[in-house]
Design an enzyme around this catalytic site. Structure first.
Site, PDB file in Angstrom:
ATOM      1  N   GLN A   1     -59.492  59.666  21.204  1.00 20.45           N
ATOM      2  CA  GLN A   1     -59.049  60.889  20.538  1.00 20.45           C
ATOM      3  C   GLN A   1     -57.555  60.812  20.278  1.00 20.45           C
ATOM      4  O   GLN A   1     -56.780  60.451  21.169  1.00 20.45           O
ATOM      5  CB  GLN A   1     -59.358  62.120  21.401  1.00 20.45           C
TER       6      GLN A   1
ATOM      7  N   GLU B   1     -68.975  54.410  39.322  1.00 22.20           N
ATOM      8  CA  GLU B   1     -68.259  55.537  39.925  1.00 22.20           C
ATOM      9  C   GLU B   1     -68.596  56.840  39.206  1.00 22.20           C
ATOM     10  O   GLU B   1     -67.960  57.857  39.427  1.00 22.20           O
ATOM     11  CB  GLU B   1     -66.754  55.288  39.881  1.00 22.20           C
TER      12      GLU B   1
ATOM     13  N   SER C   1     -54.047  61.924  20.224  1.00 22.88           N
ATOM     14  CA  SER C   1     -53.406  62.907  21.097  1.00 22.88           C
ATOM     15  C   SER C   1     -52.563  63.927  20.336  1.00 22.88           C
ATOM     16  O   SER C   1     -52.187  64.966  20.882  1.00 22.88           O
ATOM     17  CB  SER C   1     -52.523  62.199  22.128  1.00 22.88           C
TER      18      SER C   1
END
Length: 386
Positions: free
Chosen positions: A363, A257, A365
């Site tokens: 990562q 996708e 947050s």
């Protein structure tokens, strides 16, 4: 006169024993689309069957056909391209007489079909002796066919200079049209309501205009796969942000996708999330061709700029680039699945981690820190979809 298979084999042996003779690495017969203004410009070459390191006897017969009418063949060159004459077809079929009633000889069947609707300057014999930079549009297409029909592995053929050989043309219902022809005839075509529907303008055609995929391979929009792509059985190419460039693709069933750039190889069981982008050799990897291992997950809108091993995850929305610095977590667990790599630091650049297994890039947050740790999740595609 060749009346038996023994006669045929003896004749082929005599051809191959001629001084300087060399069997081609790959060959085929192409139907040519020529320019509407410049008839010497080849816009596209369409092959129905391509040979790679096989059927050498068929190639020998075609070379002898050219020899009969005085065409010089330089066996020391990297490639040979020559337009077919009807006499070439008739000579070849006379040599294949012992096989004409048998099934399963694709090169012979092709000659029969061509003879039925033969037109001068429409067909060419194309062969490659050595895999060097292509010298003609015809040899570029032969190499693209070898990749897309999976006769050769990805990144195994020299396509340097291919862009410079191909013309930028308008494609209408998979037929190429010279842009200059449209410019010169624009007034007449538009006023007579004959202006063609232009689907796109590019040097490459679409994969589906040349290649028939396997039964369990799905391509939901033809524009999403370029000719020269390599799609393994079971691969699904979804609409939207997906794209597979030439000389790139999948080696096993995958969900796509996102974007697979040129020279990128994606292995079995990997899921490329919506809008995820894998960088190509010309788009930020310093020429480092990227491979994505088995059973990986590239999250939606992520960017991957380094090769990954098996069972890796890149979280949605983050970029894993060569120079990106990652804090290392789960050192002991990662060491167990990467025995040949020594984790001796607390922070690594992305490039230093290339090709390793079991990585999970994410990562924090709260702090915003980029982290790489051990992937604890099993990535498994939905079998019903593949």
């Amino acid at each position: 006169m060749i009346n038996s298979k023994e006669d045929f084999l003896l004749f082929v042996k005599q051809i191959e024993q001629k001084q300087g003779y060399k069997s081609p690495k790959a060959f085929g017969i192409a139907r040519l689309d020529r320019g509407q203004i410049n008839k010497n410009k080849i816009l596209q070459a369409n092959f129905a069957f391509v040979n790679f390191e096989q059927n050498y006897a068929s190639a020998a017969i075609m070379f002898e056909a050219f020899n009969k009418r005085g065409v010089e063949i330089d066996f020391n060159a990297s490639e040979f391209v020559n337009v077919l004459k009807l006499e070439d077809i008739e000579f070849a079929l006379s040599c294949f007489k012992p096989f004409l009633e048998e099934e399963g000889h694709q090169n012979i069947d092709l000659l029969k079909i061509i003879k039925e609707s033969f037109k001068d300057d429409e067909y060419a014999f194309v062969c490659i002796f050595e895999d060097k930079e292509p010298l003609s549009v015809e040899s570029v297409y032969l190499k693209l066919y070898l990749i897309s029909s999976k006769k050769v592995p990805l990144r195994s053929l020299n396509l340097n200079g291919a862009f410079g050989l191909l013309s930028n043309v308008a494609w209408s219902d998979d037929k190429p049209i010279e842009l200059e022809y449209l410019r010169v005839n624009q007034m007449k075509l538009k006023m007579k309501n004959q202006y063609p529907k232009i689907d796109f303008v590019d040097k490459f055609p679409r994969f589906l205009s040349h290649i028939i995929p396997e039964e369990n391979t799905r391509i939901l929009e033809s524009s999403k796969v370029r000719m020269g792509a390599h799609l393994a059985a079971g691969t699904t190419i979804m609409p939207g942000a997906s794209y597979v460039n030439f000389n790139s693709g999948t080696t096993g069933a995958c969900m796509v996708e996102g974007r697979i750039s040129s020279s990128v190889i994606v292995e079995e069981g990997t899921d490329i999330g919506g809008g995820a982008s894998i960088l190509g050799v010309l788009s930020g990897t310093s020429g480092n061709a990227i491979s994505i291992g088995k059973s990986c997950l590239l999250g939606a809108n992520s960017v991957t700029g380094i090769p990954l091993g098996d069972n890796c995850i890149v979280d949605a929305g983050i970029a894993v680039l060569e120079g990106t610095k990652f804090l290392l977590k789960d050192k002991d667990k990662l060491q167990k699945v990467n025995k040949d790599f020594e984790f001796s630091k607390d922070m690594y650049k992305g490039l230093e981690l290339q090709g390793l297994n079991g990585l999970h890039f994410r990562q924090d947050s709260i702090s915003g820190a980029m982290i790489v740790g051990f992937n604890k999740k099993a990535i498994k595609l939905n079998e019903d979809l593949h």
